[in-house]
Motif scaffolding. Structure first.
Motif, PDB file in Angstrom:
ATOM      1  N   PRO A  37      61.243  58.207  -1.252  1.00  6.98           N
ATOM      2  CA  PRO A  37      61.422  59.599  -0.824  1.00  6.98           C
ATOM      3  C   PRO A  37      60.329  59.995   0.179  1.00  6.98           C
ATOM      4  O   PRO A  37      59.268  59.375   0.246  1.00  6.98           O
ATOM      5  CB  PRO A  37      61.280  60.384  -2.129  1.00  6.98           C
ATOM      6  N   MET A  38      60.591  61.053   0.942  1.00  2.69           N
ATOM      7  CA  MET A  38      59.643  61.499   1.960  1.00  2.69           C
ATOM      8  C   MET A  38      58.262  61.782   1.380  1.00  2.69           C
ATOM      9  O   MET A  38      57.257  61.555   2.044  1.00  2.69           O
ATOM     10  CB  MET A  38      60.177  62.747   2.678  1.00  2.69           C
ATOM     11  N   ASP A  39      58.210  62.270   0.148  1.00  2.00           N
ATOM     12  CA  ASP A  39      56.926  62.583  -0.476  1.00  2.00           C
ATOM     13  C   ASP A  39      56.065  61.336  -0.673  1.00  2.00           C
ATOM     14  O   ASP A  39      54.862  61.449  -0.899  1.00  2.00           O
ATOM     15  CB  ASP A  39      57.135  63.234  -1.843  1.00  2.00           C
ATOM     16  N   LEU A  40      56.666  60.163  -0.604  1.00  2.00           N
ATOM     17  CA  LEU A  40      55.934  58.921  -0.869  1.00  2.00           C
ATOM     18  C   LEU A  40      55.827  58.015   0.353  1.00  2.00           C
ATOM     19  O   LEU A  40      55.450  56.856   0.226  1.00  2.00           O
ATOM     20  CB  LEU A  40      56.630  58.149  -2.002  1.00  2.00           C
ATOM     21  N   THR A  41      56.104  58.542   1.545  1.00  2.00           N
ATOM     22  CA  THR A  41      56.107  57.685   2.725  1.00  2.00           C
ATOM     23  C   THR A  41      54.745  57.086   3.035  1.00  2.00           C
ATOM     24  O   THR A  41      54.662  56.016   3.624  1.00  2.00           O
ATOM     25  CB  THR A  41      56.632  58.428   3.969  1.00  2.00           C
ATOM     26  N   SER A  42      53.668  57.724   2.641  1.00  2.00           N
ATOM     27  CA  SER A  42      52.335  57.193   2.936  1.00  2.00           C
ATOM     28  C   SER A  42      51.824  56.257   1.841  1.00  2.00           C
ATOM     29  O   SER A  42      50.733  55.720   1.949  1.00  2.00           O
ATOM     30  CB  SER A  42      51.341  58.341   3.122  1.00  2.00           C
ATOM     31  N   VAL A  43      52.615  56.038   0.808  1.00  2.00           N
ATOM     32  CA  VAL A  43      52.199  55.203  -0.315  1.00  2.00           C
ATOM     33  C   VAL A  43      52.363  53.725   0.034  1.00  2.00           C
ATOM     34  O   VAL A  43      53.395  53.319   0.558  1.00  2.00           O
ATOM     35  CB  VAL A  43      53.041  55.545  -1.575  1.00  2.00           C
ATOM     36  N   ALA A  44      51.327  52.944  -0.232  1.00  2.00           N
ATOM     37  CA  ALA A  44      51.390  51.491  -0.032  1.00  2.00           C
ATOM     38  C   ALA A  44      51.646  50.835  -1.381  1.00  2.00           C
ATOM     39  O   ALA A  44      50.856  50.994  -2.309  1.00  2.00           O
ATOM     40  CB  ALA A  44      50.081  50.989   0.554  1.00  2.00           C
ATOM     41  N   LEU A  45      52.769  50.147  -1.500  1.00  2.00           N
ATOM     42  CA  LEU A  45      53.124  49.474  -2.748  1.00  2.00           C
ATOM     43  C   LEU A  45      53.127  47.970  -2.543  1.00  2.00           C
ATOM     44  O   LEU A  45      53.453  47.493  -1.467  1.00  2.00           O
ATOM     45  CB  LEU A  45      54.516  49.923  -3.212  1.00  2.00           C
ATOM     46  N   PRO A  46      52.810  47.229  -3.584  1.00  2.00           N
ATOM     47  CA  PRO A  46      52.871  45.775  -3.466  1.00  2.00           C
ATOM     48  C   PRO A  46      54.315  45.296  -3.391  1.00  2.00           C
ATOM     49  O   PRO A  46      55.231  46.004  -3.802  1.00  2.00           O
ATOM     50  CB  PRO A  46      52.202  45.284  -4.757  1.00  2.00           C
ATOM     51  N   VAL A  47      54.512  44.107  -2.858  1.00  2.00           N
ATOM     52  CA  VAL A  47      55.841  43.504  -2.766  1.00  2.00           C
ATOM     53  C   VAL A  47      56.412  43.313  -4.169  1.00  2.00           C
ATOM     54  O   VAL A  47      57.574  43.580  -4.426  1.00  2.00           O
ATOM     55  CB  VAL A  47      55.770  42.144  -2.035  1.00  2.00           C
ATOM     56  N   CYS A  48      55.556  42.841  -5.073  1.00  2.00           N
ATOM     57  CA  CYS A  48      55.963  42.579  -6.451  1.00  2.00           C
ATOM     58  C   CYS A  48      54.945  43.167  -7.418  1.00  2.00           C
ATOM     59  O   CYS A  48      53.785  43.365  -7.067  1.00  2.00           O
ATOM     60  CB  CYS A  48      56.056  41.075  -6.710  1.00  2.00           C
ATOM     61  N   ILE A  49      55.414  43.427  -8.621  1.00  2.00           N
ATOM     62  CA  ILE A  49      54.531  43.913  -9.682  1.00  2.00           C
ATOM     63  C   ILE A  49      54.481  42.846 -10.765  1.00  2.00           C
ATOM     64  O   ILE A  49      55.518  42.390 -11.236  1.00  2.00           O
ATOM     65  CB  ILE A  49      55.049  45.246 -10.259  1.00  2.00           C
ATOM     66  N   PRO A  50      53.261  42.429 -11.140  1.00  2.00           N
ATOM     67  CA  PRO A  50      53.163  41.432 -12.199  1.00  2.00           C
ATOM     68  C   PRO A  50      53.522  42.028 -13.556  1.00  2.00           C
ATOM     69  O   PRO A  50      53.175  43.171 -13.850  1.00  2.00           O
ATOM     70  CB  PRO A  50      51.697  40.999 -12.169  1.00  2.00           C
ATOM     71  N   VAL A  51      54.237  41.270 -14.327  1.00  2.00           N
ATOM     72  CA  VAL A  51      54.571  41.667 -15.694  1.00  2.00           C
ATOM     73  C   VAL A  51      53.880  40.646 -16.588  1.00  2.00           C
ATOM     74  O   VAL A  51      54.172  39.459 -16.520  1.00  2.00           O
ATOM     75  CB  VAL A  51      56.098  41.669 -15.930  1.00  2.00           C
ATOM     76  N   ARG A  52      52.934  41.144 -17.358  1.00  2.00           N
ATOM     77  CA  ARG A  52      52.092  40.278 -18.181  1.00  2.00           C
ATOM     78  C   ARG A  52      52.513  40.379 -19.642  1.00  2.00           C
ATOM     79  O   ARG A  52      52.124  41.323 -20.320  1.00  2.00           O
ATOM     80  CB  ARG A  52      50.643  40.685 -18.022  1.00  2.00           C
ATOM     81  N   PRO A  53      53.272  39.412 -20.129  1.00  2.00           N
ATOM     82  CA  PRO A  53      53.668  39.455 -21.540  1.00  2.00           C
ATOM     83  C   PRO A  53      52.445  39.180 -22.429  1.00  2.00           C
ATOM     84  O   PRO A  53      51.435  38.645 -21.964  1.00  2.00           O
ATOM     85  CB  PRO A  53      54.701  38.340 -21.658  1.00  2.00           C
ATOM     86  N   LYS A  54      52.550  39.568 -23.687  1.00  2.00           N
ATOM     87  CA  LYS A  54      51.437  39.321 -24.612  1.00  2.00           C
ATOM     88  C   LYS A  54      51.154  37.835 -24.736  1.00  2.00           C
ATOM     89  O   LYS A  54      50.023  37.423 -24.906  1.00  2.00           O
ATOM     90  CB  LYS A  54      51.734  39.934 -25.981  1.00  2.00           C
ATOM     91  N   GLU A  55      52.199  37.046 -24.652  1.00  2.00           N
ATOM     92  CA  GLU A  55      52.046  35.590 -24.672  1.00  2.00           C
ATOM     93  C   GLU A  55      52.837  35.003 -23.522  1.00  2.00           C
ATOM     94  O   GLU A  55      53.871  35.520 -23.135  1.00  2.00           O
ATOM     95  CB  GLU A  55      52.555  35.020 -25.996  1.00  2.00           C
ATOM     96  N   GLY A  56      52.351  33.914 -22.968  1.00  2.00           N
ATOM     97  CA  GLY A  56      53.065  33.260 -21.887  1.00  2.00           C
ATOM     98  C   GLY A  56      52.518  33.639 -20.528  1.00  2.00           C
ATOM     99  O   GLY A  56      51.542  34.372 -20.409  1.00  2.00           O
ATOM    100  N   GLU A  57      53.170  33.123 -19.503  1.00  2.00           N
ATOM    101  CA  GLU A  57      52.705  33.320 -18.138  1.00  2.00           C
ATOM    102  C   GLU A  57      53.179  34.646 -17.559  1.00  2.00           C
ATOM    103  O   GLU A  57      54.234  35.151 -17.907  1.00  2.00           O
ATOM    104  CB  GLU A  57      53.217  32.187 -17.242  1.00  2.00           C
ATOM    105  N   THR A  58      52.386  35.153 -16.636  1.00  2.00           N
ATOM    106  CA  THR A  58      52.745  36.349 -15.891  1.00  2.00           C
ATOM    107  C   THR A  58      53.935  36.037 -15.000  1.00  2.00           C
ATOM    108  O   THR A  58      54.000  34.980 -14.385  1.00  2.00           O
ATOM    109  CB  THR A  58      51.553  36.794 -15.020  1.00  2.00           C
ATOM    110  N   ILE A  59      54.877  36.966 -14.957  1.00  2.00           N
ATOM    111  CA  ILE A  59      55.989  36.838 -14.011  1.00  2.00           C
ATOM    112  C   ILE A  59      55.876  37.991 -13.018  1.00  2.00           C
ATOM    113  O   ILE A  59      55.232  39.006 -13.301  1.00  2.00           O
ATOM    114  CB  ILE A  59      57.371  36.861 -14.717  1.00  2.00           C
ATOM    115  N   TYR A  60      56.464  37.821 -11.865  1.00  2.00           N
ATOM    116  CA  TYR A  60      56.414  38.861 -10.841  1.00  2.00           C
ATOM    117  C   TYR A  60      57.812  39.397 -10.606  1.00  2.00           C
ATOM    118  O   TYR A  60      58.753  38.633 -10.412  1.00  2.00           O
ATOM    119  CB  TYR A  60      55.846  38.293  -9.537  1.00  2.00           C
TER     120      TYR A  60
END
Length: 130
Positions: A37-60
């Motif tokens: 949305p226009m309110d967020l045009t200046s926001v820089a977001l990463p391509v992916c967000i890491p999801v870190r489970p309690k156990e196991g490897e991080t996925i993106y």
């Protein structure tokens, strides 16, 4: 033994490089599926967000596919480990913007479609006023 060490170093280097690309906020890498949305045009977001489970490897997850709950978890993770950064401030801005629109039942749904719907609504309202 030398071959094993070379392979290990190669794999570590590739993994490190991949993590940098996935967490980049470069416009050329960012998904065209994420409409802000226009309110967020200046926001820089990463391509992916890491999801870190309690156990196991991080996925993106691609940012457009990340859920509101994923956003919350990443904000908490970053707040514990870093000072304010562009990624953290961008994620917080998106989270704050989405907060009124994310009922508990929608916490695990991707944020991309919600952001696109809100961007279209804002654009329509802007056209009506013009």
């Amino acid at each position: 033994m030398v071959e094993k060490e070379k392979e290990r170093l190669f794999n570590e280097t590739i993994a490190s490089w991949a993590r940098k690309i996935l967490s980049s906020d470069s416009d050329s890498l960012r998904s065209s599926q994420l409409i802000l949305p226009m309110d967020l045009t200046s926001v820089a977001l990463p391509v992916c967000i890491p999801v870190r489970p309690k156990e196991g490897e991080t996925i993106y997850k691609e940012t457009s596919e990340a859920s509101y709950a994923d956003l919350d978890a990443e904000i908490v993770f970053l707040e514990k480990r870093t000072r304010e950064s562009r990624h953290l401030s961008g994620l917080k801005a998106v989270r704050e913007f989405l907060a009124p629109h994310m009922a508990e039942k929608h916490r695990n749904e991707p944020i991309g479609p919600t952001l696109a719907k809100l961007a279209k609504k804002q654009a329509d309202e802007h056209k009506k006023r013009a």
